[in-house]
Design a protein around this motif. Structure first.
Motif, PDB file in Angstrom:
ATOM      1  N   UNK A 106       0.725  -1.127  -0.003  1.00  0.00           N
ATOM      2  CA  UNK A 106      -0.231  -0.127  -0.103  1.00  0.00           C
ATOM      3  C   UNK A 106       0.984   1.074   0.058  1.00  0.00           C
ATOM      4  N   UNK A 107       1.054   1.808  -1.026  1.00  0.00           N
ATOM      5  CA  UNK A 107       1.744   3.122  -1.233  1.00  0.00           C
ATOM      6  C   UNK A 107       1.101   4.629  -1.439  1.00  0.00           C
ATOM      7  N   UNK A 108      -0.374   4.356  -1.337  1.00  0.00           N
ATOM      8  CA  UNK A 108      -1.039   5.641  -1.420  1.00  0.00           C
ATOM      9  C   UNK A 108      -2.555   5.439  -0.802  1.00  0.00           C
ATOM     10  N   UNK A 109      -3.112   6.631  -0.420  1.00  0.00           N
ATOM     11  CA  UNK A 109      -4.464   6.415  -0.087  1.00  0.00           C
ATOM     12  C   UNK A 109      -5.384   5.881  -1.230  1.00  0.00           C
ATOM     13  N   UNK A 110      -6.547   5.578  -0.877  1.00  0.00           N
ATOM     14  CA  UNK A 110      -7.596   5.323  -1.802  1.00  0.00           C
ATOM     15  C   UNK A 110      -8.690   4.131  -1.573  1.00  0.00           C
ATOM     16  N   UNK A 111      -9.080   3.534  -2.528  1.00  0.00           N
ATOM     17  CA  UNK A 111     -10.048   2.592  -2.529  1.00  0.00           C
ATOM     18  C   UNK A 111      -9.354   1.447  -3.379  1.00  0.00           C
ATOM     19  N   UNK A 112      -9.276   0.301  -2.817  1.00  0.00           N
ATOM     20  CA  UNK A 112      -8.415  -0.675  -3.637  1.00  0.00           C
ATOM     21  C   UNK A 112      -9.555  -1.940  -3.737  1.00  0.00           C
ATOM     22  N   UNK A 113      -9.753  -2.614  -4.742  1.00  0.00           N
ATOM     23  CA  UNK A 113     -10.648  -3.605  -5.377  1.00  0.00           C
ATOM     24  C   UNK A 113      -9.894  -4.652  -5.726  1.00  0.00           C
ATOM     25  N   UNK A 114     -10.183  -5.926  -5.194  1.00  0.00           N
ATOM     26  CA  UNK A 114      -9.460  -7.024  -5.675  1.00  0.00           C
ATOM     27  C   UNK A 114     -10.508  -8.170  -5.844  1.00  0.00           C
ATOM     28  N   UNK A 115     -10.270  -9.129  -6.781  1.00  0.00           N
ATOM     29  CA  UNK A 115     -11.136 -10.346  -6.918  1.00  0.00           C
ATOM     30  C   UNK A 115     -10.128 -11.430  -7.510  1.00  0.00           C
ATOM     31  N   UNK A 116     -10.919 -12.627  -7.276  1.00  0.00           N
ATOM     32  CA  UNK A 116     -10.073 -13.643  -8.151  1.00  0.00           C
ATOM     33  C   UNK A 116      -9.996 -13.602  -9.443  1.00  0.00           C
ATOM     34  N   UNK A 117      -8.923 -14.086 -10.196  1.00  0.00           N
ATOM     35  CA  UNK A 117      -8.973 -13.987 -11.640  1.00  0.00           C
ATOM     36  C   UNK A 117      -9.581 -15.328 -12.104  1.00  0.00           C
ATOM     37  N   UNK A 118      -9.943 -16.258 -11.210  1.00  0.00           N
ATOM     38  CA  UNK A 118     -10.410 -17.394 -11.844  1.00  0.00           C
ATOM     39  C   UNK A 118     -11.721 -17.120 -12.020  1.00  0.00           C
ATOM     40  N   UNK A 119     -12.319 -17.704 -13.205  1.00  0.00           N
ATOM     41  CA  UNK A 119     -13.658 -17.676 -13.703  1.00  0.00           C
ATOM     42  C   UNK A 119     -14.572 -18.267 -12.724  1.00  0.00           C
ATOM     43  N   UNK A 120     -15.858 -17.311 -12.434  1.00  0.00           N
ATOM     44  CA  UNK A 120     -16.881 -17.644 -11.511  1.00  0.00           C
ATOM     45  C   UNK A 120     -16.490 -17.689  -9.980  1.00  0.00           C
ATOM     46  N   UNK A 121     -15.295 -17.188  -9.525  1.00  0.00           N
ATOM     47  CA  UNK A 121     -15.020 -17.095  -8.036  1.00  0.00           C
ATOM     48  C   UNK A 121     -15.412 -15.819  -7.425  1.00  0.00           C
ATOM     49  N   UNK A 122     -15.547 -14.639  -8.344  1.00  0.00           N
ATOM     50  CA  UNK A 122     -15.755 -13.425  -7.902  1.00  0.00           C
ATOM     51  C   UNK A 122     -17.315 -13.586  -7.332  1.00  0.00           C
ATOM     52  N   UNK A 123     -18.138 -14.292  -8.338  1.00  0.00           N
ATOM     53  CA  UNK A 123     -19.274 -14.408  -7.975  1.00  0.00           C
ATOM     54  C   UNK A 123     -19.685 -15.346  -6.758  1.00  0.00           C
ATOM     55  N   UNK A 124     -18.746 -15.871  -6.060  1.00  0.00           N
ATOM     56  CA  UNK A 124     -18.949 -16.698  -5.057  1.00  0.00           C
ATOM     57  C   UNK A 124     -18.265 -16.059  -3.784  1.00  0.00           C
ATOM     58  N   UNK A 125     -18.282 -14.629  -3.931  1.00  0.00           N
ATOM     59  CA  UNK A 125     -17.597 -13.891  -2.985  1.00  0.00           C
ATOM     60  C   UNK A 125     -16.018 -13.945  -2.543  1.00  0.00           C
ATOM     61  N   UNK A 126     -15.255 -14.197  -3.600  1.00  0.00           N
ATOM     62  CA  UNK A 126     -13.774 -14.382  -3.276  1.00  0.00           C
ATOM     63  C   UNK A 126     -13.310 -13.093  -4.114  1.00  0.00           C
ATOM     64  N   UNK A 127     -13.608 -11.887  -3.276  1.00  0.00           N
ATOM     65  CA  UNK A 127     -13.080 -10.484  -3.595  1.00  0.00           C
ATOM     66  C   UNK A 127     -13.134  -9.676  -2.438  1.00  0.00           C
ATOM     67  N   UNK A 128     -12.153  -8.713  -2.432  1.00  0.00           N
ATOM     68  CA  UNK A 128     -11.812  -7.934  -1.325  1.00  0.00           C
ATOM     69  C   UNK A 128     -11.664  -6.499  -1.742  1.00  0.00           C
ATOM     70  N   UNK A 129     -12.331  -5.749  -0.829  1.00  0.00           N
ATOM     71  CA  UNK A 129     -12.084  -4.249  -1.172  1.00  0.00           C
ATOM     72  C   UNK A 129     -11.465  -3.569   0.385  1.00  0.00           C
ATOM     73  N   UNK A 130     -10.301  -2.915   0.053  1.00  0.00           N
ATOM     74  CA  UNK A 130      -9.757  -2.247   1.266  1.00  0.00           C
ATOM     75  C   UNK A 130      -9.772  -0.644   0.949  1.00  0.00           C
ATOM     76  N   UNK A 131      -9.855   0.214   2.183  1.00  0.00           N
ATOM     77  CA  UNK A 131      -9.898   1.775   2.041  1.00  0.00           C
ATOM     78  C   UNK A 131      -8.608   1.894   2.807  1.00  0.00           C
ATOM     79  N   UNK A 132      -7.897   2.865   2.141  1.00  0.00           N
ATOM     80  CA  UNK A 132      -6.600   3.365   2.878  1.00  0.00           C
ATOM     81  C   UNK A 132      -6.836   5.186   3.212  1.00  0.00           C
ATOM     82  N   UNK A 133      -7.011   5.363   4.343  1.00  0.00           N
ATOM     83  CA  UNK A 133      -7.179   6.849   4.448  1.00  0.00           C
ATOM     84  C   UNK A 133      -6.178   7.714   4.077  1.00  0.00           C
TER      85      UNK A 133
END
Length: 198
Positions: A106-133
């Motif tokens: 983490x090198x700067x503030x902001x909203x960062x969104x990640x998900x699995x790159x495997x097909x169908x995994x994001x729909x099964x909640x394999x995703x992450x959102x982090x906030x950096x003030x």
């Protein structure tokens, strides 16, 4: 009231100890293992919100890093925009990590969104959102000028791959609090000066 009296022959050692205390810095950066789980994978139906709850229970700051652990042949991690995060669109990722020991710094503030790159995994909640003030405690959305990358910097934070895997008994966050000089100095002064201090 007792005063500190150090014999003259120990003055140079005492000054050296004081010097080490002055140059000592505290590095308060943490490395978080995503989800505090053994691997970045599709959450179970019993714990579907594991990544959402995990990110809400941590306060991330600039200098911290998050580690995604997964079998490289089975999964990957991509950083995506907010819109792609919400719609689970895996096309045009901002960043692609597939080595299994992926570290996002983490090198700067902001909203960062990640998900699995495997097909169908994001729909099964394999995703992450982090906030950096930011410095004033506010966060920035992707479309704000503060979040936009400058012309001379990359559009993504620094990412390193292939790092050693932590053992299961290690803490999920590694605190890098450096104070070895103070510990050694305290022991040294105690042994050296003994009862002659007061």
């Amino acid at each position: 009231m007792a005063t500190l009296r150090i014999p003259r022959k120990y003055h140079s050692w005492y000054i050296l100890f004081q010097f080490f205390l002055l140059i000592q810095t505290k590095v308060l950066c943490y490395q978080y293992k995503v989800g505090d789980l053994s691997a970045w994978n599709v959450p179970s139906s019993a714990n579907k919100d594991v990544y959402t709850n995990w990110s809400k229970n941590h306060v991330f700051k600039i200098g911290d890093s998050i580690m995604f652990l997964f079998p490289p042949s089975e999964d990957s991690v991509i950083q995506v925009t907010k819109a792609n995060y919400n719609s689970c669109n895996l096309k045009n990722p901002i960043l692609y990590m597939n080595n299994g020991n992926s570290l996002f710094n983490i090198t700067k503030p902001g909203e960062f969104y990640f998900t699995s790159g495997a097909e169908g995994h994001c729909e099964k909640s394999q995703k992450l959102h982090i906030s950096i003030p930011g410095g004033n405690g506010t966060t920035y959305e992707e479309d704000s000028p503060a979040f936009a990358p400058s012309a001379d910097s990359p559009a993504y934070p620094t990412v390193f791959g292939s790092i050693p895997v932590q053992s299961a008994n290690q803490s999920s966050s590694v605190k890098l609090h450096i104070s070895i000089f103070a510990a050694i100095g305290s022991v040294f002064l105690t042994l050296l000066l003994g009862s002659t201090i007061f």
